[in-house]
Design a protein around this motif. Structure first.
Motif, PDB file in Angstrom:
ATOM      1  N   PRO A 542       0.677  -1.319  -0.010  1.00  0.00           N
ATOM      2  CA  PRO A 542      -0.119   0.111  -0.021  1.00  0.00           C
ATOM      3  C   PRO A 542       0.923   1.349   0.069  1.00  0.00           C
ATOM      4  O   PRO A 542       1.932   1.227   0.516  1.00  0.00           O
ATOM      5  CB  PRO A 542      -0.733  -0.150   1.317  1.00  0.00           C
ATOM      6  N   ARG A 543       0.242   2.336  -0.569  1.00  0.00           N
ATOM      7  CA  ARG A 543       0.906   3.790  -0.672  1.00  0.00           C
ATOM      8  C   ARG A 543       0.567   4.492   0.855  1.00  0.00           C
ATOM      9  O   ARG A 543      -0.396   5.298   0.470  1.00  0.00           O
ATOM     10  CB  ARG A 543       0.701   4.233  -2.110  1.00  0.00           C
ATOM     11  N   TRP A 544       1.193   4.441   1.440  1.00  0.00           N
ATOM     12  CA  TRP A 544       1.094   5.269   2.718  1.00  0.00           C
ATOM     13  C   TRP A 544       1.208   6.805   2.496  1.00  0.00           C
ATOM     14  O   TRP A 544       2.165   7.095   1.950  1.00  0.00           O
ATOM     15  CB  TRP A 544       1.819   4.735   4.088  1.00  0.00           C
ATOM     16  N   PHE A 545       0.542   7.618   3.004  1.00  0.00           N
ATOM     17  CA  PHE A 545       0.890   9.006   2.788  1.00  0.00           C
ATOM     18  C   PHE A 545       0.383   9.726   4.159  1.00  0.00           C
ATOM     19  O   PHE A 545      -0.535   9.240   4.810  1.00  0.00           O
ATOM     20  CB  PHE A 545       0.256   9.625   1.557  1.00  0.00           C
ATOM     21  N   ASN A 546       0.845  11.113   4.165  1.00  0.00           N
ATOM     22  CA  ASN A 546       0.416  11.939   5.432  1.00  0.00           C
ATOM     23  C   ASN A 546      -0.757  12.426   4.853  1.00  0.00           C
ATOM     24  O   ASN A 546      -0.742  13.481   3.861  1.00  0.00           O
ATOM     25  CB  ASN A 546       1.739  12.866   5.528  1.00  0.00           C
ATOM     26  N   GLU A 547      -1.923  12.200   5.489  1.00  0.00           N
ATOM     27  CA  GLU A 547      -3.028  12.593   5.120  1.00  0.00           C
ATOM     28  C   GLU A 547      -3.396  14.270   5.426  1.00  0.00           C
ATOM     29  O   GLU A 547      -3.814  14.827   4.631  1.00  0.00           O
ATOM     30  CB  GLU A 547      -4.369  11.745   5.758  1.00  0.00           C
ATOM     31  N   TYR A 548      -2.979  14.424   6.662  1.00  0.00           N
ATOM     32  CA  TYR A 548      -3.117  15.955   6.759  1.00  0.00           C
ATOM     33  C   TYR A 548      -2.137  16.130   8.280  1.00  0.00           C
ATOM     34  O   TYR A 548      -1.784  15.209   9.074  1.00  0.00           O
ATOM     35  CB  TYR A 548      -4.503  16.392   7.207  1.00  0.00           C
ATOM     36  N   GLU A 549      -1.891  17.426   8.293  1.00  0.00           N
ATOM     37  CA  GLU A 549      -1.147  17.738   9.637  1.00  0.00           C
ATOM     38  C   GLU A 549      -1.750  18.841  10.495  1.00  0.00           C
ATOM     39  O   GLU A 549      -2.467  19.910   9.782  1.00  0.00           O
ATOM     40  CB  GLU A 549      -0.024  18.581   9.346  1.00  0.00           C
ATOM     41  N   PHE A 550      -2.230  18.724  11.722  1.00  0.00           N
ATOM     42  CA  PHE A 550      -3.423  19.344  12.025  1.00  0.00           C
ATOM     43  C   PHE A 550      -3.068  20.837  12.211  1.00  0.00           C
ATOM     44  O   PHE A 550      -4.136  21.696  11.992  1.00  0.00           O
ATOM     45  CB  PHE A 550      -3.556  18.892  13.822  1.00  0.00           C
ATOM     46  N   SER A 551      -1.848  21.471  12.510  1.00  0.00           N
ATOM     47  CA  SER A 551      -1.624  22.751  12.574  1.00  0.00           C
ATOM     48  C   SER A 551      -1.616  23.352  11.259  1.00  0.00           C
ATOM     49  O   SER A 551      -2.062  24.718  11.288  1.00  0.00           O
ATOM     50  CB  SER A 551      -0.234  22.993  13.085  1.00  0.00           C
ATOM     51  N   LYS A 552      -1.548  22.808  10.169  1.00  0.00           N
ATOM     52  CA  LYS A 552      -1.653  23.422   8.729  1.00  0.00           C
ATOM     53  C   LYS A 552      -2.857  23.245   8.345  1.00  0.00           C
ATOM     54  O   LYS A 552      -3.588  24.353   7.504  1.00  0.00           O
ATOM     55  CB  LYS A 552      -0.753  22.680   7.815  1.00  0.00           C
ATOM     56  N   GLU A 553      -4.008  22.494   8.879  1.00  0.00           N
ATOM     57  CA  GLU A 553      -5.162  22.381   8.207  1.00  0.00           C
ATOM     58  C   GLU A 553      -6.042  23.079   9.151  1.00  0.00           C
ATOM     59  O   GLU A 553      -7.306  23.286   8.676  1.00  0.00           O
ATOM     60  CB  GLU A 553      -5.917  20.796   8.169  1.00  0.00           C
ATOM     61  N   PHE A 554      -5.975  23.349  10.526  1.00  0.00           N
ATOM     62  CA  PHE A 554      -6.845  23.743  11.517  1.00  0.00           C
ATOM     63  C   PHE A 554      -6.548  24.973  12.471  1.00  0.00           C
ATOM     64  O   PHE A 554      -6.784  26.075  12.051  1.00  0.00           O
ATOM     65  CB  PHE A 554      -7.448  22.681  12.230  1.00  0.00           C
ATOM     66  N   THR A 555      -5.444  24.677  13.258  1.00  0.00           N
ATOM     67  CA  THR A 555      -4.903  25.529  14.173  1.00  0.00           C
ATOM     68  C   THR A 555      -3.722  25.191  14.598  1.00  0.00           C
ATOM     69  O   THR A 555      -3.327  24.129  14.827  1.00  0.00           O
ATOM     70  CB  THR A 555      -6.001  25.956  15.540  1.00  0.00           C
ATOM     71  N   GLU A 556      -2.819  26.304  14.730  1.00  0.00           N
ATOM     72  CA  GLU A 556      -1.578  25.995  15.735  1.00  0.00           C
ATOM     73  C   GLU A 556      -1.614  25.999  17.223  1.00  0.00           C
ATOM     74  O   GLU A 556      -0.829  25.694  17.867  1.00  0.00           O
ATOM     75  CB  GLU A 556      -0.507  26.974  15.315  1.00  0.00           C
ATOM     76  N   ASP A 557      -2.976  26.466  17.467  1.00  0.00           N
ATOM     77  CA  ASP A 557      -2.930  26.447  19.157  1.00  0.00           C
ATOM     78  C   ASP A 557      -3.894  25.104  19.561  1.00  0.00           C
ATOM     79  O   ASP A 557      -5.098  24.998  19.419  1.00  0.00           O
ATOM     80  CB  ASP A 557      -3.912  27.667  19.408  1.00  0.00           C
ATOM     81  N   LEU A 558      -3.286  24.182  20.090  1.00  0.00           N
ATOM     82  CA  LEU A 558      -3.707  22.729  20.459  1.00  0.00           C
ATOM     83  C   LEU A 558      -4.014  22.950  21.734  1.00  0.00           C
ATOM     84  O   LEU A 558      -4.033  21.589  22.458  1.00  0.00           O
ATOM     85  CB  LEU A 558      -2.887  21.622  20.047  1.00  0.00           C
ATOM     86  N   SER A 559      -4.078  24.077  22.521  1.00  0.00           N
ATOM     87  CA  SER A 559      -4.505  24.042  23.817  1.00  0.00           C
ATOM     88  C   SER A 559      -5.875  23.835  23.963  1.00  0.00           C
ATOM     89  O   SER A 559      -6.526  23.898  23.208  1.00  0.00           O
ATOM     90  CB  SER A 559      -4.076  25.441  24.629  1.00  0.00           C
ATOM     91  N   PRO A 560      -6.334  23.291  25.140  1.00  0.00           N
ATOM     92  CA  PRO A 560      -8.043  23.309  25.259  1.00  0.00           C
ATOM     93  C   PRO A 560      -8.768  24.520  24.734  1.00  0.00           C
ATOM     94  O   PRO A 560      -9.554  24.493  24.318  1.00  0.00           O
ATOM     95  CB  PRO A 560      -8.293  23.101  26.843  1.00  0.00           C
ATOM     96  N   ALA A 561      -8.039  25.709  24.988  1.00  0.00           N
ATOM     97  CA  ALA A 561      -8.701  27.039  25.101  1.00  0.00           C
ATOM     98  C   ALA A 561      -8.467  27.037  23.453  1.00  0.00           C
ATOM     99  O   ALA A 561      -9.719  27.611  22.746  1.00  0.00           O
ATOM    100  CB  ALA A 561      -7.968  28.166  25.728  1.00  0.00           C
ATOM    101  N   GLY A 562      -7.526  26.849  22.644  1.00  0.00           N
ATOM    102  CA  GLY A 562      -7.347  26.989  21.280  1.00  0.00           C
ATOM    103  C   GLY A 562      -8.378  26.069  20.511  1.00  0.00           C
ATOM    104  O   GLY A 562      -8.860  26.302  19.519  1.00  0.00           O
ATOM    105  N   ILE A 563      -8.472  24.899  20.992  1.00  0.00           N
ATOM    106  CA  ILE A 563      -9.557  23.719  20.365  1.00  0.00           C
ATOM    107  C   ILE A 563     -11.046  24.247  20.572  1.00  0.00           C
ATOM    108  O   ILE A 563     -11.670  24.086  19.590  1.00  0.00           O
ATOM    109  CB  ILE A 563      -9.395  22.411  21.043  1.00  0.00           C
ATOM    110  N   ASP A 564     -11.243  24.810  21.576  1.00  0.00           N
ATOM    111  CA  ASP A 564     -12.553  25.162  22.020  1.00  0.00           C
ATOM    112  C   ASP A 564     -12.729  26.567  20.898  1.00  0.00           C
ATOM    113  O   ASP A 564     -13.985  26.388  20.227  1.00  0.00           O
ATOM    114  CB  ASP A 564     -12.724  25.961  23.391  1.00  0.00           C
ATOM    115  N   LYS A 565     -11.876  27.298  20.758  1.00  0.00           N
ATOM    116  CA  LYS A 565     -12.015  28.403  19.909  1.00  0.00           C
ATOM    117  C   LYS A 565     -12.114  27.881  18.362  1.00  0.00           C
ATOM    118  O   LYS A 565     -13.131  28.328  17.637  1.00  0.00           O
ATOM    119  CB  LYS A 565     -10.795  29.211  19.915  1.00  0.00           C
ATOM    120  N   LEU A 566     -11.537  26.822  18.139  1.00  0.00           N
ATOM    121  CA  LEU A 566     -11.680  26.122  16.646  1.00  0.00           C
ATOM    122  C   LEU A 566     -12.991  25.503  16.576  1.00  0.00           C
ATOM    123  O   LEU A 566     -13.691  25.491  15.555  1.00  0.00           O
ATOM    124  CB  LEU A 566     -10.714  24.989  16.549  1.00  0.00           C
ATOM    125  N   LEU A 567     -13.405  24.896  17.680  1.00  0.00           N
ATOM    126  CA  LEU A 567     -14.914  24.456  17.577  1.00  0.00           C
ATOM    127  C   LEU A 567     -16.077  25.540  17.203  1.00  0.00           C
ATOM    128  O   LEU A 567     -16.866  25.561  16.566  1.00  0.00           O
ATOM    129  CB  LEU A 567     -15.516  23.897  18.907  1.00  0.00           C
TER     130      LEU A 567
END
Length: 680
Positions: A542-567
């Motif tokens: 199979p051809r494995w590939f990097n589907e996505y990187e969270f900071s590039k697709e959604f937010t660079e702030d992965l703190s609880p406050a940052g994820i809540d803001k993303l929601l």
């Protein structure tokens, strides 16, 4: 006939799946619970009369036939209870209540008609007859599951005072089957109590290139009987196996796995491990959050399960020497599956064999001081380096499909109390903690009392807990913990699944973790497309590939406050939520074809904000914002985009997720049916 009437009342109403059950009612409606209880009482009484007389009444035949027609043929065994349609939930609840009523009346009391030395044989005969007459599964599946579970069930029925409404309300706790039971409501003693949280947890260090790399593997579900070319469509809960017949048609199992109800062949698991070894040279730790054993739940044994666990664990140790692996237990590890006993029950129904087996296998990576708690209940703690602690829980204590939950709810307290003491010691030592557990606490199948108390611990020790890691759902997702006053204080990261069961691409996750605070500052998900891999078959890996990187697709702030803001942003911008949903489903071809409609999107945003299933304040806030955004989108564009790939529309059933709200199909005749029901 008066008591029978609700079952057949709506037989001719359009879009009603169960005659007599108004489809317009919500899944929590007390009226549905009353209807279910009425039918269960009538069925159990008619069935007991049948057992005593040998004569099957017309009423018993009629109820049996209606219930048999009302449910799907596989979902009861392949989906979590929270994912079932309203019809399936009704049948499951009513069948549960009926069966327990019969067993309790006939066998629990010393003067019960069937109490005696031949109890289990009689019970098996009854349970098998009910399973077959209601067409719940094939005779083989029914018989094997009854054989596996009956000794445990008999012990619980004989040695506890739990009644059918209480048992079934715990089993299906988040819908109309639910009945409040004060005996199963307790609170932990927490150091410092429940202090009010004044702000969300927002501190997060920046990425600097020195992050630790943690590999997250979960829900491998290795099927030793997988056979390419075998039937991938079958009536049993799992397909694609040797002995199930083979075919050259589009129903044939692919070489690398199958989107249908099939688990992972060894070649896929081994290819994933080898790909990881070649691609990622700097892994510091490996988290394995449970469910190595397959979904052939009617074909488990202690030997088969132990062999599957050993093959996977041995291969991890061989390919990743020197890299610590921190595993935890999934609900499929024991035999029978889901069942985790107290320590003081007879050996024949005790889970102690599993804990001994796992300690022996896990001792490759874990120190000797973990032995006591692993043998006690399958949980442990270890400090990989100064200032950092891993806590691995066996949170099957909260799983409502674990029969032992109905034996004694209070025996689930000790592990959570141990967790409290371990977190308190870590806090005093200045350690940061990662918690590993199989089941997301917001799932409909996680007991709300256990989840509530766990959430209290997360709130209390929010400064110590740097990350929580789950599996079980087979979804690439995350969840937020909130304080009582609505502040985001913890993030749960779910690793998805290596198995394709069901309609998923295989995946693994890689986290970047800041080495001082041990907070996740980014993560990426790797997959391969199963359609493409099977097109090449054995001739090409199979051809494995990097589907996505969270900071590039959604937010660079992965703190609880940052994820809540993303929601918040997802609720206001449905296209971002659709992108998240695509990645959550691991860009699997069947999922993209089905798409995610309005109800699916509302369910998706709710699940992100839920870690205690009966605490939905933040979920409801986000859903209201999303409804406004979807209405605006519909007005301006004419029709919503269903997936991130293309504006696909579909006539298939909407995709639901574990823990999602139940939706029903409205009928043009629904109000008339409902008025008939109310008038009678």
């Amino acid at each position: 006939m008066r008591r029978l009437f609700p079952l057949f009342l709506l037989a001719n109403c359009v879009a009603v799946h169960i005659p007599g059950v108004p489809q317009e009612f919500t899944a929590n409606d007390v009226v549905l619970s009353a209807i279910s209880e009425e039918i269960a009482q009538k069925f159990s009484q008619e069935y007991i009369n049948y057992l005593k007389s040998g004569i099957e009444s017309a009423a018993l035949r009629q109820i049996s036939a209606q219930l048999a027609k009302a449910h799907s043929k596989k979902d009861l065994f392949t989906k979590e209870l929270g994912d079932l349609s309203l019809s399936d939930q009704f049948v499951a609840c009513t069948t549960c209540r009926s069966t327990v009523n019969v067993m309790a009346r006939m066998f629990r009391d010393d003067d019960g008609e069937f109490a005696g030395d031949d109890t289990e044989a009689q019970l098996k005969s009854i349970a098998l007859d009910i399973c077959i007459r209601l067409e719940l599964q094939t005779t083989e599946v029914c018989s094997q599951l009854i054989d596996f579970n009956l000794p445990t069930f008999v012990y619980i029925v004989k040695n506890s005072k739990i009644d059918s409404r209480t048992l079934c309300s715990l089993f299906m706790q988040y819908n109309f089957c639910n009945v409040r039971n004060a005996d199963y409501n307790w609170t932990l003693a927490i150091d410092g109590g429940d202090t009010e949280v004044s702000a969300p947890k927002s501190d997060l260090p920046n990425k600097n290139g020195n992050e630790l790399k943690i590999l997250h593997l979960t829900d491998i579900h290795y099927d030793p009987l997988y056979a390419p070319g075998a039937l991938a469509e079958c009536v049993e809960p799992m397909c694609c196996q040797q002995g199930a017949g083979s075919t050259e048609s589009d129903k044939a199992a692919g070489y690398w796995g199958d989107y249908r109800d099939c688990d992972a062949p060894w070649q896929t698991i081994d290819d994933a491990f080898n790909h990881i070894k070649k691609t990622h040279s700097s892994i510091d730790y490996i988290y394995q959050t449970g469910d190595i054993v397959d979904h052939m739940v009617w074909g488990t044994s202690t030997e088969k399960n132990a062999d599957a666990l050993k093959r996977v664990n041995d291969r991890l140790a061989e390919l990743f020497p020197g890299i610590p692996v921190y595993p935890c237990i999934g609900n499929h590890e024991p035999h029978p599956f889901n069942v985790f006993s107290p320590n003081d029950v007879p050996d024949a129904i005790n889970t102690h064999w599993l804990y001994e087996e796992l300690y022996e296998q896990w001792s490759t990576w874990l120190p000797a001081e973990t032995k006591d708690t692993i043998l006690k209940g399958g949980y442990y703690t270890v400090s990989p380096k100064a200032g950092f602690r891993v806590i691995a829980l066996n949170n099957n204590d909260c799983y409502t499909s674990n029969w032992w939950l109905y034996y004694d709810g209070t025996d689930k307290i000790p592990q959570l109390q141990w967790l409290h003491e371990t977190l308190l010691a870590a806090e005093k030592a200045g350690e940061f903690v990662h918690i590993l557990a199989h089941i997301p606490t917001g799932d409909a199948s996680c007991w709300s009392v256990w989840a509530r108390e766990f959430n209290r611990l997360v709130v209390r020790f929010r400064g110590t807990i740097s990350g929580i890691f789950n599996g079980h759902s087979h979804l690439d997702e995350m969840h937020l913990h909130y304080s009582a006053n609505g502040h985001a204080i913890g993030v749960v990261w779910n690793g998805g699944s290596l198995t394709t069961y069901s309609n998923k691409n295989p995946n693994y996750r890689l986290y970047e973790v800041e080495p001082a605070s041990m907070q996740v500052v980014d993560h990426e998900t790797w997959i391969f497309n199963l359609t493409e891999a099977n097109a090449h078959g054995e001739s090409q890996t199979p051809r494995w590939f990097n589907e996505y990187e969270f900071s590039k697709e959604f937010t660079e702030d992965l703190s609880p406050a940052g994820i809540d803001k993303l929601l918040e942003e997802m609720a206001e911008n449905p296209s971002m939520l659709r992108k998240f949903w695509q990645y959550k489903m691991k860009t699997a071809d069947p999922q993209l074809n089905w798409g995610c409609d309005r109800d699916c999107l509302l369910s998706t945003i709710c699940r992100l904000a839920t870690t205690v299933n009966n605490q939905k304040t933040r979920c409801e806030q986000l859903q209201e914002k999303l409804k406004v955004a979807l209405d605006t989108e519909n007005t301006t564009s004419g029709s919503p985009v269903i997936t991130t790939e293309s504006p696909v529309t579909t006539t298939e059933s909407p995709v639901t997720t574990p823990g999602s709200p139940i939706t029903t199909t409205e009928s043009s005749e629904g109000d008339g049916c409902l008025s008939k029901f109310i008038s009678l």
